[in-house]
Design a protein around this motif. Structure first.
Motif, PDB file in Angstrom:
ATOM      1  N   ILE A  20     -60.519 152.058  47.276  1.00  0.00           N
ATOM      2  CA  ILE A  20     -59.338 151.833  48.126  1.00  0.00           C
ATOM      3  C   ILE A  20     -59.352 152.810  49.297  1.00  0.00           C
ATOM      4  CG2 ILE A  20     -56.808 151.981  48.240  1.00  0.00           C
ATOM      5  CD1 ILE A  20     -56.860 151.085  45.209  1.00  0.00           C
ATOM      6  N   THR A  38     -51.990 145.695  54.147  1.00  0.00           N
ATOM      7  CA  THR A  38     -52.280 146.057  52.762  1.00  0.00           C
ATOM      8  C   THR A  38     -53.194 145.007  52.136  1.00  0.00           C
ATOM      9  OG1 THR A  38     -50.158 147.184  52.589  1.00  0.00           O
ATOM     10  CG2 THR A  38     -51.208 146.540  50.522  1.00  0.00           C
ATOM     11  N   CYS A  42     -56.825 145.653  50.323  1.00  0.00           N
ATOM     12  CA  CYS A  42     -57.114 145.177  48.963  1.00  0.00           C
ATOM     13  C   CYS A  42     -58.348 144.285  48.948  1.00  0.00           C
ATOM     14  CB  CYS A  42     -55.916 144.426  48.391  1.00  0.00           C
ATOM     15  SG  CYS A  42     -54.503 145.487  48.043  1.00  0.00           S
ATOM     16  N   SER A  48     -56.529 144.328  43.474  1.00  0.00           N
ATOM     17  CA  SER A  48     -55.265 143.607  43.657  1.00  0.00           C
ATOM     18  C   SER A  48     -54.251 144.526  44.331  1.00  0.00           C
ATOM     19  CB  SER A  48     -54.720 143.150  42.308  1.00  0.00           C
ATOM     20  OG  SER A  48     -54.326 144.281  41.539  1.00  0.00           O
ATOM     21  N   THR A  49     -53.223 143.924  44.879  1.00  0.00           N
ATOM     22  CA  THR A  49     -52.133 144.709  45.484  1.00  0.00           C
ATOM     23  C   THR A  49     -51.500 145.612  44.428  1.00  0.00           C
ATOM     24  OG1 THR A  49     -51.728 142.885  47.001  1.00  0.00           O
ATOM     25  CG2 THR A  49     -49.995 144.542  46.821  1.00  0.00           C
ATOM     26  N   LEU A  52     -53.622 148.673  44.010  1.00  0.00           N
ATOM     27  CA  LEU A  52     -53.434 149.586  45.139  1.00  0.00           C
ATOM     28  C   LEU A  52     -52.147 150.389  44.967  1.00  0.00           C
ATOM     29  CD1 LEU A  52     -54.166 149.207  48.813  1.00  0.00           C
ATOM     30  CD2 LEU A  52     -51.851 149.789  48.195  1.00  0.00           C
TER      31      LEU A  52
END
Length: 186
Positions: A20, A38, A42, A48-49, A52
């Motif tokens: 990340i 965002t 990702c 995945s969000t 993160l």
């Protein structure tokens, strides 16, 4: 067995965190901090969000982690200030960074430019690189005026690289060597 599983999970978790940070750093540098979504971070990091936000509950914490990681990596490549090749290495490292990361300007100045009016913490972190760099150079040469001149050469190399490329670092390093040699002659 459980200790091994626990170590593997920890390693995977830290690897995702690093993925990340690396993706965000690249995207922030190329596209800007606010212009990078965002979702794009990702996608680039392959997470995945939810992952993160588990690592970085806010965009500010992610930006802070990226700046800290970049600063730590840069300074880790330098020699100890008492090493006679410290200043030469500083400019070599700068040139290597430009080759690896691009000559589109300073990451920290970009961060400062985007956050100066909205986040005291992030703008201070962006300037911290400059303060640490200036202190490092002063520790290397033990003369405030010479340190300022070398620091300005470093800063100028970053800007000049926009036009002449990464060789700006070598040219600035050569100029720094001349200043140091001049300072050392009685």
């Amino acid at each position: 067995f459980f200790a091994e599983v626990k170590r593997s999970v920890y390693f995977l978790t830290m690897q995702k965190r690093n993925d990340i940070i690396e993706a965000a750093e690249r995207l922030f540098y190329d596209n800007g901090f606010h212009a990078t979504s965002t979702d794009r971070i990702c996608r680039e990091a392959g997470v995945s969000t939810r992952t993160l936000y588990r690592h970085f509950p806010s965009r500010e914490l992610l930006t802070e982690a990226v700046m800290q990681a970049r600063q730590q990596r840069f300074f880790a490549d330098l020699r100890a200030p008492d090493d006679p090749l410290a200043i030469h290495t500083l400019f070599t490292v700068l040139g290597d960074w430009m080759e690896a990361h691009g000559t589109g300007g300073c990451f920290f100045l970009k961060a400062w430019g985007e956050y100066a009016q909205e986040s005291v913490r992030l703008s201070a972190l962006a300037l911290d690189f400059r303060y640490q760099l200036r202190a490092y150079i002063t520790d290397c040469v033990h003369d405030a005026a010479l340190a300022d001149a070398i620091w300005m050469l470093f800063e100028g190399a970053i800007t000049s690289a926009l036009i002449v490329g990464a060789q700006a670092a070598q040219r600035a390093g050569d100029a720094a060597a001349l200043l140091i040699a001049h300072q050392e002659t009685p």
